[in-house]
Design a protein around this motif. Structure first.
Motif, PDB file in Angstrom:
ATOM      1  N   GLY A   1       2.833  11.748  -8.600  1.00  0.00           N
ATOM      2  CA  GLY A   1       3.296  10.370  -8.506  1.00  0.00           C
ATOM      3  C   GLY A   1       4.351  10.135  -7.447  1.00  0.00           C
ATOM      4  N   ASN A   2       4.688  11.147  -6.666  1.00  0.00           N
ATOM      5  CA  ASN A   2       5.667  10.983  -5.584  1.00  0.00           C
ATOM      6  C   ASN A   2       5.007  10.285  -4.403  1.00  0.00           C
ATOM      7  N   ILE A   3       5.655   9.247  -3.890  1.00  0.00           N
ATOM      8  CA  ILE A   3       5.107   8.513  -2.751  1.00  0.00           C
ATOM      9  C   ILE A   3       5.228   9.379  -1.497  1.00  0.00           C
ATOM     10  N   VAL A   4       4.098   9.588  -0.819  1.00  0.00           N
ATOM     11  CA  VAL A   4       4.083  10.379   0.405  1.00  0.00           C
ATOM     12  C   VAL A   4       3.822   9.520   1.642  1.00  0.00           C
ATOM     13  N   LEU A   5       3.325   8.308   1.443  1.00  0.00           N
ATOM     14  CA  LEU A   5       3.088   7.381   2.547  1.00  0.00           C
ATOM     15  C   LEU A   5       3.258   5.974   2.027  1.00  0.00           C
ATOM     16  N   ASP A   6       4.029   5.183   2.765  1.00  0.00           N
ATOM     17  CA  ASP A   6       4.324   3.810   2.356  1.00  0.00           C
ATOM     18  C   ASP A   6       3.974   2.881   3.514  1.00  0.00           C
ATOM     19  N   VAL A   7       3.823   1.605   3.237  1.00  0.00           N
ATOM     20  CA  VAL A   7       3.487   0.636   4.273  1.00  0.00           C
ATOM     21  C   VAL A   7       4.530   0.651   5.388  1.00  0.00           C
ATOM     22  N   ALA A   8       5.772   0.938   5.066  1.00  0.00           N
ATOM     23  CA  ALA A   8       6.837   0.930   6.058  1.00  0.00           C
ATOM     24  C   ALA A   8       6.829   2.185   6.934  1.00  0.00           C
TER      25      ALA A   8
ATOM     26  N   VAL B   1       0.850  -1.179   0.000  1.00  0.00           N
ATOM     27  CA  VAL B   1       0.000   0.000   0.000  1.00  0.00           C
ATOM     28  C   VAL B   1       0.892   1.236   0.000  1.00  0.00           C
ATOM     29  N   THR B   2       0.652   2.121  -0.939  1.00  0.00           N
ATOM     30  CA  THR B   2       1.342   3.403  -0.976  1.00  0.00           C
ATOM     31  C   THR B   2       0.339   4.498  -1.309  1.00  0.00           C
ATOM     32  N   VAL B   3       0.647   5.700  -0.877  1.00  0.00           N
ATOM     33  CA  VAL B   3      -0.166   6.861  -1.216  1.00  0.00           C
ATOM     34  C   VAL B   3       0.761   7.833  -1.937  1.00  0.00           C
ATOM     35  N   ALA B   4       0.311   8.319  -3.085  1.00  0.00           N
ATOM     36  CA  ALA B   4       1.133   9.227  -3.889  1.00  0.00           C
ATOM     37  C   ALA B   4       0.409  10.551  -4.089  1.00  0.00           C
ATOM     38  N   ASP B   5       1.205  11.610  -4.307  1.00  0.00           N
ATOM     39  CA  ASP B   5       0.607  12.902  -4.626  1.00  0.00           C
ATOM     40  C   ASP B   5       0.277  12.959  -6.118  1.00  0.00           C
ATOM     41  N   SER B   6      -0.215  14.077  -6.585  1.00  0.00           N
ATOM     42  CA  SER B   6      -0.656  14.189  -7.981  1.00  0.00           C
ATOM     43  C   SER B   6       0.485  14.035  -8.979  1.00  0.00           C
TER      44      SER B   6
END
Length: 108
Positions: free
Chosen positions: A12-19, A5-10
């Motif tokens: 495409g930069n990952i701002v939140l990762d499972v780790a 699971v990852t969350v990216a900004d508009s």
């Protein structure tokens, strides 16, 4: 192909990762003081500390004034033990200090 699971900004930069560890604020400690030298100790108990690793954020209100200076964090000691944390604040030995100390606390 990776997964998770990852969350990216508009862009495409990952701002939140499972780790990543996400913190939860559970309370605010405030202490108004006006003293010359000496110290005081407060103890706060919160069962939320059982939910993870406790953390704190220390700040002071802009109304801290006087001939002394409350150095953050040099004059402040926080200790966690189980569901309790203890706050010890030591005042400068020269000059007076007054204002409000604010500590946000939680767990991650």
């Amino acid at each position: 192909m990776s997964f998770g699971v990852t969350v990216a900004d508009s862009s495409g930069n990952i701002v939140l990762d499972v780790a990543d560890r996400v913190g939860t604020l559970v309370g605010v400690y405030t202490r108004t003081f006006n003293f010359l030298g000496g110290s005081f100790t407060d103890t706060i108990t919160d069962s939320a500390f059982n939910n993870g690793t406790p953390f704190y954020i220390i700040t002071k209100s802009p109304n801290v004034e006087g001939t002394g200076d409350l150095d953050i964090p040099a004059d402040i000691t926080l200790t966690f033990s189980g569901t309790t944390y203890t706050v010890n604040i030591a005042a400068p030995s020269i000059g007076s200090t007054n204002g409000t100390l604010i500590i946000y606390y939680g767990y991650f």
